[in-house]
Design a protein around this motif. Structure first.
Motif, mmCIF file in Angstrom:
data_model
loop_
_atom_site.group_PDB
_atom_site.id
_atom_site.type_symbol
_atom_site.label_atom_id
_atom_site.label_comp_id
_atom_site.label_asym_id
_atom_site.label_seq_id
_atom_site.Cartn_x
_atom_site.Cartn_y
_atom_site.Cartn_z
ATOM 1 N N UNK A 196 7.356 8.836 3.522
ATOM 2 C CA UNK A 196 6.130 8.392 4.201
ATOM 3 C C UNK A 196 5.106 7.887 3.192
ATOM 4 N N UNK A 197 5.016 8.548 2.022
ATOM 5 C CA UNK A 197 4.078 8.096 0.988
ATOM 6 C C UNK A 197 4.469 6.716 0.468
ATOM 7 N N UNK A 198 5.761 6.503 0.258
ATOM 8 C CA UNK A 198 6.239 5.205 -0.217
ATOM 9 C C UNK A 198 5.948 4.105 0.803
ATOM 10 N N UNK A 199 6.199 4.379 2.075
ATOM 11 C CA UNK A 199 5.941 3.382 3.114
ATOM 12 C C UNK A 199 4.451 3.064 3.208
ATOM 13 N N UNK A 200 3.602 4.093 3.080
ATOM 14 C CA UNK A 200 2.160 3.855 3.124
ATOM 15 C C UNK A 200 1.707 2.975 1.962
ATOM 16 N N UNK A 201 2.265 3.206 0.770
ATOM 17 C CA UNK A 201 1.924 2.388 -0.395
ATOM 18 C C UNK A 201 2.411 0.951 -0.212
ATOM 19 N N UNK A 202 3.579 0.774 0.380
ATOM 20 C CA UNK A 202 4.088 -0.579 0.631
ATOM 21 C C UNK A 202 3.191 -1.317 1.619
ATOM 22 N N UNK A 203 2.752 -0.606 2.659
ATOM 23 C CA UNK A 203 1.842 -1.242 3.629
ATOM 24 C C UNK A 203 0.528 -1.636 2.970
ATOM 25 N N UNK A 204 0.012 -0.774 2.086
ATOM 26 C CA UNK A 204 -1.244 -1.083 1.401
ATOM 27 C C UNK A 204 -1.100 -2.318 0.522
ATOM 28 N N UNK A 205 0.009 -2.380 -0.242
ATOM 29 C CA UNK A 205 0.234 -3.540 -1.103
ATOM 30 C C UNK A 205 0.417 -4.817 -0.285
ATOM 31 N N UNK A 206 1.135 -4.705 0.846
ATOM 32 C CA UNK A 206 1.351 -5.874 1.694
ATOM 33 C C UNK A 206 0.027 -6.390 2.272
ATOM 34 N N UNK A 207 -0.826 -5.469 2.689
ATOM 35 C CA UNK A 207 -2.141 -5.857 3.221
ATOM 36 C C UNK A 207 -2.984 -6.527 2.153
ATOM 37 N N UNK A 208 -2.935 -5.977 0.925
ATOM 38 C CA UNK A 208 -3.692 -6.559 -0.177
ATOM 39 C C UNK A 208 -3.196 -7.970 -0.496
ATOM 40 N N UNK A 209 -1.885 -8.173 -0.482
ATOM 41 C CA UNK A 209 -1.328 -9.495 -0.750
ATOM 42 C C UNK A 209 -1.751 -10.494 0.318
ATOM 43 N N UNK A 210 -1.767 -10.050 1.570
ATOM 44 C CA UNK A 210 -2.179 -10.942 2.658
ATOM 45 C C UNK A 210 -3.630 -11.351 2.496
ATOM 46 N N UNK A 211 -4.495 -10.383 2.146
ATOM 47 C CA UNK A 211 -5.912 -10.694 1.966
ATOM 48 C C UNK A 211 -6.120 -11.659 0.803
ATOM 49 N N UNK A 212 -5.372 -11.434 -0.293
ATOM 50 C CA UNK A 212 -5.488 -12.350 -1.442
ATOM 51 C C UNK A 212 -5.022 -13.754 -1.080
ATOM 52 N N UNK A 213 -3.933 -13.843 -0.295
ATOM 53 C CA UNK A 213 -3.426 -15.156 0.100
ATOM 54 C C UNK A 213 -4.413 -15.863 1.021
ATOM 55 N N UNK A 214 -5.047 -15.094 1.933
ATOM 56 C CA UNK A 214 -6.043 -15.698 2.837
ATOM 57 C C UNK A 214 -7.213 -16.259 2.037
ATOM 58 N N UNK A 215 -7.674 -15.506 1.035
ATOM 59 C CA UNK A 215 -8.795 -15.982 0.217
ATOM 60 C C UNK A 215 -8.414 -17.241 -0.554
ATOM 61 N N UNK A 216 -7.181 -17.281 -1.090
ATOM 62 C CA UNK A 216 -6.724 -18.469 -1.801
ATOM 63 C C UNK A 216 -6.664 -19.680 -0.865
ATOM 64 N N UNK A 217 -6.157 -19.441 0.356
ATOM 65 C CA UNK A 217 -6.054 -20.549 1.315
ATOM 66 C C UNK A 217 -7.433 -21.071 1.702
ATOM 67 N N UNK A 218 -8.393 -20.154 1.853
ATOM 68 C CA UNK A 218 -9.752 -20.590 2.197
ATOM 69 C C UNK A 218 -10.352 -21.453 1.087
ATOM 70 N N UNK A 219 -10.155 -21.014 -0.163
ATOM 71 C CA UNK A 219 -10.686 -21.766 -1.290
ATOM 72 C C UNK A 219 -10.029 -23.131 -1.396
ATOM 73 N N UNK A 220 -8.704 -23.161 -1.219
ATOM 74 C CA UNK A 220 -7.979 -24.426 -1.304
ATOM 75 C C UNK A 220 -8.385 -25.359 -0.172
ATOM 76 N N UNK A 221 -8.539 -24.788 1.030
ATOM 77 C CA UNK A 221 -8.929 -25.604 2.176
ATOM 78 C C UNK A 221 -10.321 -26.195 1.984
ATOM 79 N N UNK A 222 -11.206 -25.389 1.417
ATOM 80 C CA UNK A 222 -12.567 -25.883 1.162
ATOM 81 C C UNK A 222 -12.553 -27.045 0.172
#
Length: 227
Positions: A69-95
């Motif tokens: 359960x700890x490993x799965x929680x860490x994977x979810x956290x990393x996946x969420x962080x990657x998604x947020x970073x990708x969204x920010x990159x896309x916003x900057x590129x789109x701008x």
């Protein structure tokens, strides 16, 4: 319980354990009790070791589940962080692309901005669909995967959720006079006429007043009984 041939033998064992604890607590036949414990330890050495090994395996299974359960929680956290970073990159590129398009295009600015907004919305929806499809299916708290020798069943199959508990006071028909309340018993000093409780007998939080009220209940019961 599974180590005994019958429920009666298991209950006898529990009573014996309670007797041993009581004797050691209150200093009753201490030497004899300790000899009985030592004798049991020698006679059941194999069974004791087996139970200890069983407890170790159960602890290992629980630790493995917690680690999973700890490993799965860490994977979810990393996946969420990657998604947020990708969204920010896309916003900057789109701008940047929008600014470049406004500088080079001969179309009205409102039309360029509207098209860019629609494109960005479509890209965001596709990214969300891709993220949902790439996420692994969540495992229940108790999975059917085998860990060692034990199989965890789904939680929904082993626990039934019923109606919530609603407390309702118990009512007794003593068929006799009504029993005085606790404060009335104290006011009349009824406990003074009862045998005082020994200090070692004050178990379960009961007081002298409650013991007196119990005696009154016994005395009043069926005094008005009409056959």
């Amino acid at each position: 319980e599974e180590d005994f041939n019958s429920l009666e033998e298991y209950n006898d064992y529990l009573e014996e354990v309670e007797t041993i604890v009581y004797n050691l607590t209150y200093g009753i036949d201490e030497e004899e009790t300790r000899l009985k414990i030592e004798s049991y330890r020698k006679e059941n050495k194999t069974l004791i070791m087996k139970n200890r090994a069983k407890q170790s395996r159960e602890a290992e299974i629980v630790n493995a589940q917690l680690q999973l359960e700890t490993t799965e929680a860490e994977e979810r956290r990393q996946r969420t962080q990657q998604i947020e970073e990708q969204i920010n990159k896309n916003k900057k590129k789109t701008k940047e692309l929008l600014i470049d398009e406004l500088m080079k295009s001969s179309r009205p600015a409102e039309e360029v901005i509207a098209q860019d907004t629609a494109t960005m919305k479509q890209d965001l929806e596709q990214q969300q669909l891709h993220d949902e499809a790439s996420q692994p299916a969540g495992k229940p708290l108790y999975s059917t995967e085998q860990v060692g020798q034990v199989v965890f069943e789904p939680l929904s199959e082993i626990m039934e959720i019923g109606e919530l508990y609603h407390y309702s006071p118990l009512t007794f028909d003593l068929q006799g006079p009504s029993i005085p309340l606790i404060n009335e018993i104290e006011r009349l000093n009824c406990p003074a006429h009862c045998i005082p409780l020994e200090e070692t007998r004050r178990g379960g939080g009961f007081t002298q007043v409650q013991a007196c009220r119990r005696l009154l209940e016994d005395a009043y019961t069926c005094l008005l009984f009409d056959s």
